[in-house]
Enzyme design. Structure first.
Site, PDB file in Angstrom:
ATOM      1  N   ARG A 134       0.814  -1.208   0.000  1.00  9.91           N
ATOM      2  CA  ARG A 134       0.000   0.000   0.000  1.00  9.91           C
ATOM      3  C   ARG A 134       0.857   1.272   0.000  1.00  9.91           C
ATOM      4  O   ARG A 134       0.324   2.361  -0.006  1.00  9.91           O
ATOM      5  CB  ARG A 134      -0.848  -0.007   1.265  1.00  9.91           C
TER       6      ARG A 134
ATOM      7  N   ARG B   5     -21.530   0.522   3.675  1.00 11.64           N
ATOM      8  CA  ARG B   5     -21.121  -0.874   3.860  1.00 11.64           C
ATOM      9  C   ARG B   5     -21.433  -1.343   5.291  1.00 11.64           C
ATOM     10  O   ARG B   5     -21.228  -0.615   6.254  1.00 11.64           O
ATOM     11  CB  ARG B   5     -19.614  -0.955   3.603  1.00 11.64           C
TER      12      ARG B   5
ATOM     13  N   ARG C 141     -18.034  -0.901  10.060  1.00  9.97           N
ATOM     14  CA  ARG C 141     -16.631  -0.840  10.467  1.00  9.97           C
ATOM     15  C   ARG C 141     -16.325   0.549  11.016  1.00  9.97           C
ATOM     16  O   ARG C 141     -16.786   1.537  10.468  1.00  9.97           O
ATOM     17  CB  ARG C 141     -15.736  -1.104   9.243  1.00  9.97           C
TER      18      ARG C 141
ATOM     19  N   ARG D  34      -9.149   8.202   4.533  1.00 12.04           N
ATOM     20  CA  ARG D  34      -8.601   7.002   3.882  1.00 12.04           C
ATOM     21  C   ARG D  34      -8.447   7.221   2.374  1.00 12.04           C
ATOM     22  O   ARG D  34      -7.483   6.742   1.770  1.00 12.04           O
ATOM     23  CB  ARG D  34      -9.512   5.797   4.147  1.00 12.04           C
TER      24      ARG D  34
HETATM   25  P1  AMP Z   1      -8.730  -2.307   4.457  1.00  6.10           P
HETATM   26  O1  AMP Z   1      -9.570  -3.321   5.126  1.00  6.10           O
HETATM   27  O2  AMP Z   1      -7.855  -2.868   3.383  1.00  6.10           O
HETATM   28  O3  AMP Z   1      -9.509  -1.104   3.990  1.00  6.10           O
HETATM   29  O4  AMP Z   1      -7.693  -1.764   5.576  1.00  6.10           O
HETATM   30  C1  AMP Z   1      -8.164  -1.126   6.745  1.00  6.10           C
HETATM   31  C2  AMP Z   1      -7.040  -0.366   7.413  1.00  6.10           C
HETATM   32  O5  AMP Z   1      -5.983  -1.271   7.780  1.00  6.10           O
HETATM   33  C3  AMP Z   1      -6.337   0.684   6.566  1.00  6.10           C
HETATM   34  O6  AMP Z   1      -7.047   1.914   6.530  1.00  6.10           O
HETATM   35  C4  AMP Z   1      -4.997   0.802   7.298  1.00  6.10           C
HETATM   36  O7  AMP Z   1      -5.129   1.524   8.508  1.00  6.10           O
HETATM   37  C5  AMP Z   1      -4.720  -0.648   7.662  1.00  6.10           C
HETATM   38  N1  AMP Z   1      -3.958  -1.322   6.586  1.00  6.10           N
HETATM   39  C6  AMP Z   1      -4.390  -2.315   5.768  1.00  6.10           C
HETATM   40  N2  AMP Z   1      -3.431  -2.697   4.916  1.00  6.10           N
HETATM   41  C7  AMP Z   1      -2.357  -1.925   5.175  1.00  6.10           C
HETATM   42  C8  AMP Z   1      -1.054  -1.811   4.622  1.00  6.10           C
HETATM   43  N3  AMP Z   1      -0.645  -2.583   3.591  1.00  6.10           N
HETATM   44  N4  AMP Z   1      -0.209  -0.893   5.155  1.00  6.10           N
HETATM   45  C9  AMP Z   1      -0.586  -0.120   6.178  1.00  6.10           C
HETATM   46  N5  AMP Z   1      -1.790  -0.152   6.739  1.00  6.10           N
HETATM   47  C10 AMP Z   1      -2.694  -1.041   6.249  1.00  6.10           C
END
Ligand code: AMP
Length: 220
Positions: free
Chosen positions: A88, A127, A160, A171
């Protein structure tokens, strides 16, 4: 099969990764899900990650990378995996490339699921998910039969913490500054394939399947 799903929060990467994982018999590895599992189990890593996630910030690279590498070393990932939410940041991508080369592995492809920003905003804030069986819904586009109740297991659906409107905006900005540069990064490596994520879920799956066939990964 070693795939990366790239795209903004709400692009539908998770849903598509789940479908492909089932079809191809490889695990769907979502860093967001791994962090959420850690904080449900109240681990130290989970507590650390939660502080960042609640604010819409990224978890530090070193913490994330260690967790991912450990997960990819598990037996079910030996035949491949579909990564969702990782890498990411550019440092994560570079670190991951170095780790892959050291293990003599290479990525099969990177799918960039592209969605308009207005669509992302409404997908995320609407969601809902089931805390028990992890099924996901959308209040408008994919509602459960009884409001707020999971069709599959009857549990009460939740939003969430990071899908609240204030955090969603943060985000999306973080995605733009930290993650979008990966599109060019993987394009330069000749790995990038772009998919129109504004289409219906089934159409996106069909586009992904078509692209997978083009890179020699047709399923039986
Ligand atoms: P997601 O479910 O993919 O939207 O991820 C939710 C949250 O998890 C993100 O907003 C970040 O805070 C953290 N997160 C997920 N993947 C990563 C990553 N590769 N690097 C850093 N933080 C992450």
């Amino acid at each position: 099969m070693r795939l990366v799903m790239l795209g903004a929060p709400g692009a539908g990467k998770g849903t598509q990764a789940d479908r492909l994982a089932e079809r191809y018999g490889v695990p769907h590895v979502s860093t967001g899900d791994l962090f959420r599992a850690h904080f449900r189990q109240n681990t130290e890593l989970g507590q650390t990650a939660r502080r960042y996630m609640q604010e819409g910030h990224l978890v530090p690279d070193d913490v994330t990378e260690a967790m991912v590498w450990q997960r990819l070393g598990e037996a079910d990932a030996h035949r491949g995996y579909i990564l969702d939410g990782f890498p990411r940041t550019l440092p994560q991508a570079e670190h991951f490339d170095a780790a892959l080369s050291a293990a003599n592995w290479r990525l099969s492809g990177v799918f960039h699921v592209e969605v308009d920003r207005a669509v992302l905003q409404s997908r995320l804030t609407g969601r809902r998910s089931c805390p028990e069986c992890k099924a996901t819904y959308h209040v408008q586009f994919d509602p459960p039969s009884v409001a707020d109740v999971c069709d599959q297991c009857g549990a009460r659906l939740v939003q969430r913490e990071d899908d609240r409107p204030e955090t969603v905006a943060k985000r999306l900005t973080v995605y733009h500054t930290e993650t979008e540069p990966l599109v060019q990064y993987y394009a330069r490596q000749g790995l990038l394939r772009t998919i129109d994520g504004n289409q219906s879920m089934d159409e996106v799956t069909a586009s992904l399947t078509e692209q997978l066939a083009l890179i020699g990964l047709a399923h039986d």
